[in-house]
Structure formats: structure tokens, C-alpha cells
Enzyme design. Sequence first.
Site, PDB file in Angstrom:
ATOM      1  N   SER A  22      24.756  23.662 -30.147  1.00 50.59           N
ATOM      2  CA  SER A  22      24.451  24.656 -29.108  1.00 50.59           C
ATOM      3  C   SER A  22      23.611  24.052 -27.986  1.00 50.59           C
ATOM      4  O   SER A  22      23.826  24.340 -26.805  1.00 50.59           O
ATOM      5  CB  SER A  22      23.653  25.819 -29.707  1.00 50.59           C
ATOM      6  OG  SER A  22      24.458  26.565 -30.564  1.00 50.59           O
ATOM      7  N   GLY A  93      34.297  27.866 -28.686  1.00 55.24           N
ATOM      8  CA  GLY A  93      33.993  29.156 -28.063  1.00 55.24           C
ATOM      9  C   GLY A  93      32.823  29.046 -27.092  1.00 55.24           C
ATOM     10  O   GLY A  93      32.820  29.681 -26.035  1.00 55.24           O
ATOM     11  N   ARG A 121      40.925  34.096 -30.106  1.00 54.51           N
ATOM     12  CA  ARG A 121      39.615  34.793 -30.152  1.00 54.51           C
ATOM     13  C   ARG A 121      39.441  35.615 -28.875  1.00 54.51           C
ATOM     14  O   ARG A 121      39.700  35.125 -27.775  1.00 54.51           O
ATOM     15  CB  ARG A 121      38.488  33.764 -30.284  1.00 54.51           C
ATOM     16  CG  ARG A 121      38.549  33.038 -31.616  1.00 54.51           C
ATOM     17  CD  ARG A 121      37.530  31.926 -31.692  1.00 54.51           C
ATOM     18  NE  ARG A 121      36.170  32.419 -31.733  1.00 54.51           N
ATOM     19  CZ  ARG A 121      35.093  31.627 -31.744  1.00 54.51           C
ATOM     20  NH1 ARG A 121      35.243  30.312 -31.715  1.00 54.51           N
ATOM     21  NH2 ARG A 121      33.893  32.135 -31.800  1.00 54.51           N
ATOM     22  N   GLN A 168      26.558  33.675 -26.879  1.00 55.38           N
ATOM     23  CA  GLN A 168      27.579  33.184 -25.948  1.00 55.38           C
ATOM     24  C   GLN A 168      27.790  34.193 -24.829  1.00 55.38           C
ATOM     25  O   GLN A 168      27.888  33.832 -23.654  1.00 55.38           O
ATOM     26  CB  GLN A 168      28.888  32.931 -26.702  1.00 55.38           C
ATOM     27  CG  GLN A 168      28.764  31.769 -27.684  1.00 55.38           C
ATOM     28  CD  GLN A 168      30.045  31.497 -28.439  1.00 55.38           C
ATOM     29  OE1 GLN A 168      31.009  32.259 -28.361  1.00 55.38           O
ATOM     30  NE2 GLN A 168      30.071  30.408 -29.191  1.00 55.38           N
ATOM     31  N   ASP A 313      25.860  31.493 -38.246  1.00 56.61           N
ATOM     32  CA  ASP A 313      26.669  30.328 -38.620  1.00 56.61           C
ATOM     33  C   ASP A 313      26.338  29.819 -40.028  1.00 56.61           C
ATOM     34  O   ASP A 313      27.090  29.031 -40.605  1.00 56.61           O
ATOM     35  CB  ASP A 313      26.462  29.185 -37.609  1.00 56.61           C
ATOM     36  CG  ASP A 313      27.073  29.525 -36.249  1.00 56.61           C
ATOM     37  OD1 ASP A 313      27.928  30.434 -36.184  1.00 56.61           O
ATOM     38  OD2 ASP A 313      26.685  28.888 -35.254  1.00 56.61           O
ATOM     39  N   LYS A 340      34.976  34.568 -35.517  1.00 60.32           N
ATOM     40  CA  LYS A 340      34.619  33.152 -35.333  1.00 60.32           C
ATOM     41  C   LYS A 340      35.888  32.294 -35.342  1.00 60.32           C
ATOM     42  O   LYS A 340      36.976  32.806 -35.149  1.00 60.32           O
ATOM     43  CB  LYS A 340      33.635  32.726 -36.429  1.00 60.32           C
ATOM     44  CG  LYS A 340      32.309  33.479 -36.364  1.00 60.32           C
ATOM     45  CD  LYS A 340      31.563  33.148 -35.087  1.00 60.32           C
ATOM     46  CE  LYS A 340      30.300  33.969 -34.936  1.00 60.32           C
ATOM     47  NZ  LYS A 340      29.666  33.806 -33.634  1.00 60.32           N
ATOM     48  N   ARG A 344      35.804  34.577 -40.824  1.00 62.46           N
ATOM     49  CA  ARG A 344      34.996  33.904 -41.851  1.00 62.46           C
ATOM     50  C   ARG A 344      34.637  34.799 -43.031  1.00 62.46           C
ATOM     51  O   ARG A 344      34.285  34.286 -44.093  1.00 62.46           O
ATOM     52  CB  ARG A 344      33.725  33.303 -41.235  1.00 62.46           C
ATOM     53  CG  ARG A 344      34.025  32.061 -40.423  1.00 62.46           C
ATOM     54  CD  ARG A 344      32.779  31.394 -39.884  1.00 62.46           C
ATOM     55  NE  ARG A 344      33.124  30.152 -39.208  1.00 62.46           N
ATOM     56  CZ  ARG A 344      32.351  29.531 -38.331  1.00 62.46           C
ATOM     57  NH1 ARG A 344      31.175  30.043 -38.011  1.00 62.46           N
ATOM     58  NH2 ARG A 344      32.745  28.399 -37.776  1.00 62.46           N
TER      59      ARG A 344
HETATM   60  C1  S3P Z   1      26.640  29.885 -30.266  1.00 60.94           C
HETATM   61  C2  S3P Z   1      26.491  31.204 -30.545  1.00 60.94           C
HETATM   62  C3  S3P Z   1      27.081  31.864 -31.727  1.00 60.94           C
HETATM   63  C4  S3P Z   1      27.512  30.859 -32.774  1.00 60.94           C
HETATM   64  C5  S3P Z   1      28.220  29.682 -32.183  1.00 60.94           C
HETATM   65  C6  S3P Z   1      27.365  28.977 -31.154  1.00 60.94           C
HETATM   66  C7  S3P Z   1      26.023  29.359 -29.033  1.00 60.94           C
HETATM   67  O1  S3P Z   1      28.188  32.631 -31.316  1.00 60.94           O
HETATM   68  O2  S3P Z   1      28.305  31.466 -33.753  1.00 60.94           O
HETATM   69  O3  S3P Z   1      28.556  28.751 -33.210  1.00 60.94           O
HETATM   70  O4  S3P Z   1      25.873  28.139 -28.909  1.00 60.94           O
HETATM   71  O5  S3P Z   1      25.673  30.160 -28.169  1.00 60.94           O
HETATM   72  P1  S3P Z   1      27.969  34.124 -30.748  1.00 60.94           P
HETATM   73  O6  S3P Z   1      26.908  34.041 -29.760  1.00 60.94           O
HETATM   74  O7  S3P Z   1      29.252  34.559 -30.135  1.00 60.94           O
HETATM   75  O8  S3P Z   1      27.609  34.944 -31.958  1.00 60.94           O
END
Ligand code: S3P
Length: 428
Positions: A22, A93, A121, A168, A313, A340, A344
Amino acid sequence: MIQTVEPAKKLAGKLELPPDKSISHRAALFASIASEKSIIRNYSSAADPQSTLECLAGLGVSIKKNGSTVEIDGIGRDGFNTPRAPLNCGNSGTTMRLLAGIAAGAGIECELIGDESLSSRTMKRIIDPLAQMGCRIDADRGEYAPLKIGAHRGVKGILFPLPIASAQLKSCVLLAGLFGDDPTEVIEQKFSRDHTERLLDLKTEPYGTGKIIRSSRGDKIPAQNYAVPGDFSAAAFWLVAAAIFDDASIELKNTGMNPSRIAALTVLDEMGAGIIRKNHRDEGKEPVADLVAGPAELKGIELDSALVPNCIDELPILMVAMCFADGQSIITGAEELRHKETDRLAAMAEILTLAGADIELKQDGIIINGSRDFIPKPAAYPTWHDHRMAMASAVLAARSSGVSKIKDAECTAISYPEFWQHLQELNQ
Ligand code: S3P
């Protein structure tokens, strides 16, 4: 590739974790829209953060790599080129959603594409607020990649109460907000990871029981020296592995300890894992520590659903821990797991059932009736090309009574290219 996993005798050793995924994505994205050079140390070599670098290069950003150090010449908010080819976000994502915020905010005509998993997704969660902000963004059937982003006349600031706890989504809206003269205000009631607001120093205030975060063109985007900590989400696999093996001792150096990421530590502590934290320090704007984990007499837990966004996660590997815990464990409020890299919840239910665990799948969670005497059955585990499914299965397999196989095992490279080598190194 099919990976054969033999039962491990003892897991012991010290590991240098892969760099946080991240934070790697964000460092590269934020460095690109700064106006001077940034240096990122310990950038992740995993496939997802590499997809982010490739997309940025496609937008005309100059990126120099020297081992794990990445040097980025920031081109400012308005410096992107219109790419000649679609920008490929691969399986990531975070790349697609954060980059969409920046590209749509900047009004750069481009197309964002992804692999089969990413293309299935939903992107509707980001398309709706971006459209409200006056950005132009079209998607297949209104919600799936490819995303087509167009030019527009300025970003309108919006007040956006987050409908789901998603970092995200929060980051996408705040990043588009950086291109608007009027502030965009995002209200968060359930706290998700806060790397974006932390690394960009965005204005944040308490708001009722939640917080409000603001972004606008007036915010300076500083060029920075980033130091990426080890990935807590990778650490979680070894914290659980250590807890379920007799005589295990695993030390994880330089682990990211951002409070919005480490609810799995709280959960494992409550289950009786007794993980030792030492050498607490800051790496740039993020806290880190070294962790030492060993065998534990785990007990079942009803996981507080308020913690779910902060261990989203880690839930798959926490489910593995719950199989080895005495009594019942219950996870609720985790429907986001269905959105995801694969569903999951359904995937873990299948994996745990193959291992012989006593589970009941729910729409928003799972019930696991665990036992300290649980010995997973050897199995041929499917992964659905999802890195976290492969790694969770590997921990189960290593603790089982015979030889197991993990299908499409190369998918661990999405977040943790050294995973299989580390498993081998720890297995003594
Ligand atoms: C992430 C946010 C999470 C997480 C992903 C990484 C990020 O997703 O599951 O692996 O780096 O902002 P969501 O924010 O959609 O839950």
C-alpha cells in the site's frame, strides 16, 4: 505452477519482510504529482506496485530504478502526457482506483485496463463520486474495467460521506480533490488505512465519532524521501504460522506498525498469541517495530466487526489461526471480502473445508469451530490466482499430516515474491 508443500517440522528464523504494498503504490503516485525529485527506498518488487510504476511511466513520468531504490522526477499535477496505449493495472485494485482518482482529476484522456480478476471487480464505488466531481469516466456495463477517462473543465469539490470502509475509495476521491479549487471533504466513520492522508499531510479533523479529511488544489504536494516499511499484511502469515507450530520462533524485522493496519495483532493477542514488539521507531511518516512470535495456546474469539477494516487483508490467515484455537470463533461485518481479488469468504470456506475444518459460511462472515488438536488434511488447494489464498493455504499445508499441493502458486508474487523461499528458509 503447482507448489508441493511438505509438512514442516519446525518454523524458526529471522525474516526481512517484503516492502509494504500500500505504501509503495502511494509513494510512487504522490512522488509523480510532486514538482521535484523524490527518492523511494525499499520499493516493493511485487507485481502490484510494479504495475503502478508501469502506468506512471505510460503517463510520461521519469522513473529510475536502482535495486529497490526508485527515483521519480515529479512532474506536478498538470504534467502528465496523454498515454499512447492503455495503462495496464494488472491485478492491482489499488493501482486502478488511486490512479483513476489522479487521472480523472487531472482530466487526462486515458484507458485503465486490468487482468481478468480486476476486470470483474466493481469500480462503481469510485465512478459515482468522480462523476459527481465533474470528472469524465466511463466503464464497461457502467462498473467494470476498462475505465475510459476523458478531459473535463475542472473538478468540483464535494462533501462525500464514505458509504463503505475502503481506503482505496477514500484515496481515489481525495486524490481527485487535489485538482479542485474548492475543497473536497471526505467523511469517514469506520476508519480504514490512513497512508494517503498521512503521507500527503492532508488536513484531518475529528467529525462526530469519525473524521473529516480535506483535499484541494491549494494543498502542496511535497517531494519526499520515502522509506517503505516491511508489509504487515505479509507479516501476518508468519505470526499465525508461529502460533500454530510447536517450537516455532519467528522474528520479523522492520514491520510496518501503522495503527490503522495492525488490528490482526489485537485479534491475535486476544486469542492468546503473545507477540513481542520491540525497537519501536518511525520510518519517515510511518511507525515500524520488530516482532517476535512463537507457539501459543490459542482460544476462539468473536472478532469485533469495528476492527474488520483494519485487518481486512489479514482475515484469511486469521481464519486459519481460528481453526487451531479452542472453541468457536465468529467473524461478522466482513462482506467486503467478497469484493477482493476473488470472493475471499467463499474461497476461504472452500480451503478450510478441504483442510477438514469445521466451518459455517455466512453472507458477511464465517463461524469456525476450532480445536488445538486440529491437524489439516493434506489437499490440493485452489487459489483462484489470489495471492492471499495461496499463502493462507501454504500455512495450513505446512502444518498438515501429509504432502499438499497449491495450485497457481506463482500468484504469491502479486504481493510477496519471496514467499516460497521464506517458507523454505524457516522450515528447519
Ligand atoms: C488497500 C486497501 C484495501 C486492501 C487492499 C489495499 C490500499 O482495499 O484490501 O489490499 O492500499 O488502499 P479497500 O480499501 O478497498 O478495502
